[in-house]
Design an enzyme around this catalytic site. Structure first.
Site, mmCIF file in Angstrom:
data_model
loop_
_atom_site.group_PDB
_atom_site.id
_atom_site.type_symbol
_atom_site.label_atom_id
_atom_site.label_comp_id
_atom_site.label_asym_id
_atom_site.label_seq_id
_atom_site.Cartn_x
_atom_site.Cartn_y
_atom_site.Cartn_z
ATOM 1 C CG ASP A 267 12.355 98.726 97.781
ATOM 2 O OD1 ASP A 267 11.897 97.984 96.901
ATOM 3 O OD2 ASP A 267 13.332 98.398 98.478
ATOM 4 C CG HIS A 290 12.639 99.595 93.315
ATOM 5 N ND1 HIS A 290 13.515 98.977 94.168
ATOM 6 C CD2 HIS A 290 13.195 100.800 93.026
ATOM 7 C CE1 HIS A 290 14.557 99.788 94.398
ATOM 8 N NE2 HIS A 290 14.371 100.898 93.718
#
Ligand SMILES: *[C@@H]1O[C@H](CO)[C@@H](O)[C@H](O)[C@H]1NC(C)=O
Ligand SMILES: *[C@@H]1O[C@H](CO)[C@@H](O)[C@H](O)[C@H]1NC(C)=O
Ligand SMILES: *[C@@H]1O[C@H](CO)[C@@H](O)[C@H](O)[C@H]1NC(C)=O
Ligand SMILES: *[C@@H]1O[C@H](CO)[C@@H](O)[C@H](O)[C@H]1NC(C)=O
Length: 440
Positions: A267, A290
Site C-alpha cells: 500500500d 502506492h
C-alpha cells in the site's frame, strides 16, 4: 560509614556526568538536516562503551538499584522463535520503565522472540533507549490478539525515547495469514481488521533508527499523536500484493522528519493523515507500493487539517502513484502548503495526482463539500509514466484546487488531465494542463 557515603556521592556524580555526556552526544545527532545514508555504528559503539562503564560502577558500588540496561533475557525470554516470550517482555518492560537509573531496554542480537499483542506503556522513570538488536516475531494465532485486534506492538506515553535497531533489529509481522483472509484478497471473506505491526502513540521527542520492519499484518508503522519525531535508516518491506500494508502511517503528529529510508510494500509507502503538520521527508526510496499519499482525508464527512508537508528527495519505482493527495467528497477542512520536490519516478502509474473524488468503498455519495486543497508545489520532478495520464488534477467543482504550481516537471509517456484546478507552470513543464483549467 562517613567514607561510604562520600564514595556514594562521588559515584553518583560520575554517573550523572556520564549520562549528561550521553545526552549531549545524542543531542548532537539530533539536529534536523541532511546526513548521509550510512548506519550509525559509530554512535552505537560510543553508547555501548558508556553503558559498560555505567554497569561497572553500579556493580562495584551495589547501592544503585541495577545496571543501566534491562535485557529481556534476564526475565526469561527464550528467543528461540517458538516459545511465547510475551510475559518475559512485559516483566522486563515493567522493570525497565519503572526503575530509576535504567536507560535501556534491550532485545539481544541473534535471537527471535515470539510475541502476542503487547503494549509497552509509559511514562517511564529514566528509560531513553528501546534497543532491538534481535528479531521480534508476531504470533500468527488470531486468538493472541483477542484483547486488541488492531495492534500487535504498541509503545505509548514515553518521552525522549530512541528506538534503535542497531542495523540488525527486525520487526517481523508474519502477515501472510492476515493477508489471505483479507476481503481485498478473498472477496468471499467479510472485511475485518488486522493488527498494525508497530504503533507509536503519544510519544514526544522520538527517534527511530536503523530498524527493519517486515510483513506487517496490516499497517507496518503507525505514528499517532506524536510530536518531534525523527525516523532514519528504516527499511520496510512486504509483498506488493499484501493488502493495506502502508509503510509509515502518520496521523495527528507534528514536526516529523523521515529520512534515508527504503519502503517497498503493498500500500502507500508513506501516508499522511488528518492532524499532521510539519512533515519533512528526505531521501526516500519507494517501491513497490502506492507511493506517497496525503490522505485519504474527509472520510464520512469529517473535517481534516494537514499542512506543511515537504517531500524533498525521493525515488519511486513501479508504484501505483507517485505523489498523491486524495480526499473524499463530503469532507471539509484544508490540505495546504505542500511541496514535492527533487523526485525521480520510474514507471509510475499516476506520477502526480490530486483526487478530490476519492472513493475506496462500494459506493460514495455525490456531495458538494470538500477538503480545500491549496498551495501545492511540484518542483523538479522527472521520470516516466506507466499509463497514458501522467498528471491528474481531479478537483471539486465547489472547492477547486488553488495555488497549484508545476515547476520544472518532466514526465514522459503520459498527458495531463486537469479539472477544477488553478495551475501555474514555471520553467519547463511537460505534460501541461490544457489552458481551460476550469472546464475539463
Ligand atoms: C547487591 O545487590 C543485590 C541486588 O540488590 C543483592 O542481592 C546483593 O546481596 C548485594 N550484594 C552485596 C554485597 O551487598
Ligand atoms: C527530555 O529530556 C530533557 C532532558 O532530560 C528534558 O529537559 C525534557 O523535558 C524531556 N522532554 C520531554 C518531552 O519529556
Ligand atoms: C532535481 O532532482 C533530482 C532528483 O530527482 C536531483 O538529483 C537534482 O539535483 C535536482 N535538481 C535540482 C536543480 O535541484
Ligand atoms: C474524476 O473523478 C470522477 C469520480 O471518480 C470520475 O468519474 C472522473 O472520470 C474523474 N475525472 C478525471 C478527469 O479523471
Amino acid at each position: 560509614m562517613a567514607r561510604c557515603s562520600e564514595l556514594l556521592a562521588i559515584c553518583l556524580c560520575i554517573l550523572l556526568m556520564l549520562s549528561w555526556c550521553e545526552a549531549l552526544s545524542s543531542n548532537v545527532d539530533d539536529g534536523y538536516g541532511h546526513e548521509d545514508g550510512s548506519f550509525e555504528s559509530d554512535s552505537l559503539l560510543k553508547l555501548n562503551k558508556n553503558d559498560d562503564v555505567l554497569t561497572l560502577i553500579s556493580s562495584d558500588d551495589n547501592t544503585t538499584s541495577a545496571s543501566s540496561t534491562v535485557s529481556v533475557s534476564d526475565f526469561g525470554a527464550k528467543g528461540d522463535g517458538k516459545t511465547d516470550d510475551t510475559q518475559a517482555f512485559k516483566k522486563a518492560w515493567k522493570k525497565a520503565c519503572s526503575t530509576n537509573g535504567v536507560s535501556k531496554f534491550l532485545v539481544p542480537k541473534g535471537k527471535t522472540y515470539l510475541l502476542k499483542s503487547t503494549r509497552f506503556r509509559g511514562p517511564c522513570k529514566s528509560l531513553r533507549n528501546f534497543q532491538i538488536l534481535g528479531t521480534l516475531s508476531a504470533s500468527t494465532k488470531r486468538s493472541d490478539y483477542k484483547n486488541d485486534k488492531n495492534h500487535w506492538l504498541i509503545l505509548e506515553d514515553v518521552n525522549n525515547l530512541s528506538i534503535d535497531g542497531g542495523s540488525t533489529g527486525i520487526i517481523e509481522g508474519n502477515g501472510k495469514i492476515w493477508w489471505q483472509n483479507s476481503c481485498k484478497i478473498d472477496k468471499s471473506k467479510p472485511c475485518t481488521k488486522a493488527p498494525t505491526a508497530l504503533t507509536l502513540y503519544n510519544l514526544k521527542k522520538l527517534n527511530v533508527k536503523n530498524l527493519r520492519v517486515k510483513n506487517a499484518q496490516q499497517i507496518q508503522i503507525s505514528i499517532e499523536k506524536c510530536n518531534n519525531v525523527k525516523v532514519k535508516n528504516v527499511a520496510i518491506t512486504a509483498p506488493d500484493d499484501s493488502p493495506n500494508t502502508d509503510g509509515i502511517h502518520i496521523t495527528n503528529t507534528q514536526n516529523i522528519q523521515i529520512s534515508n529510508s527504503e519502503i517497498g510494500t503493498g500500500d502507500d509507502c508513506i501516508s499522511i493523515e488528518d492532524g499532521s503538520q510539519n512533515v519533512q521527508i528526505n531521501d526516500l526510496t519507494c517501491g513497490p507500493g502506492h507511493g506517497i499519499s496525503i490522505g485519504s482525508l474527509g472520510d464520512d464527512n469529517s473535517k481534516a487539517y494537514v499542512s506543511g508537508i515537504n517531500v524533498d528527495g525521493a525515488k519511486l519505482s513501479s508504484t501505483d502513484n507517485g505523489v498523491r493527495i486524495k480526499t473524499y467528497q463530503g469532507g471539509s477542512g484544508t490540505a495546504k502548503n505542500i511541496q514535492f520536490q527533487n523526485i525521480r519516478m520510474e514507471n509510475v502509474k499516476n506520477p502526480i495526482i490530486i483526487d478530490q473524488n476519492y472513493c475506496d468503498k462500494e459506493k460514495c455519495e455525490q456531495q458538494e463539500s470538500a477538503v480545500q486543497v491549496s498551495n501545492v508545489v511540484y518542483r523538479n520532478i522527472s521520470g516516466t509514466s506507466a499509463t497514458d495520464v501522467a498528471i491528474t488534477f481531479n478537483c471539486s467543482e465547489k472547492y477547486p484546487c488553488k495555488g497549484i504550481v508545476l515547476e520544472n516537471v518532466n514526465i514522459k509517456g503520459g498527458t495531463a488531465s486537469c479539472k477544477n484546478a488553478n495551475v501555474q507552470d514555471q520553467g519547463t513543464v511537460s505534460p501541461r494542463c490544457s489552458s481551460n483549467y476550469f472546464l475539463m
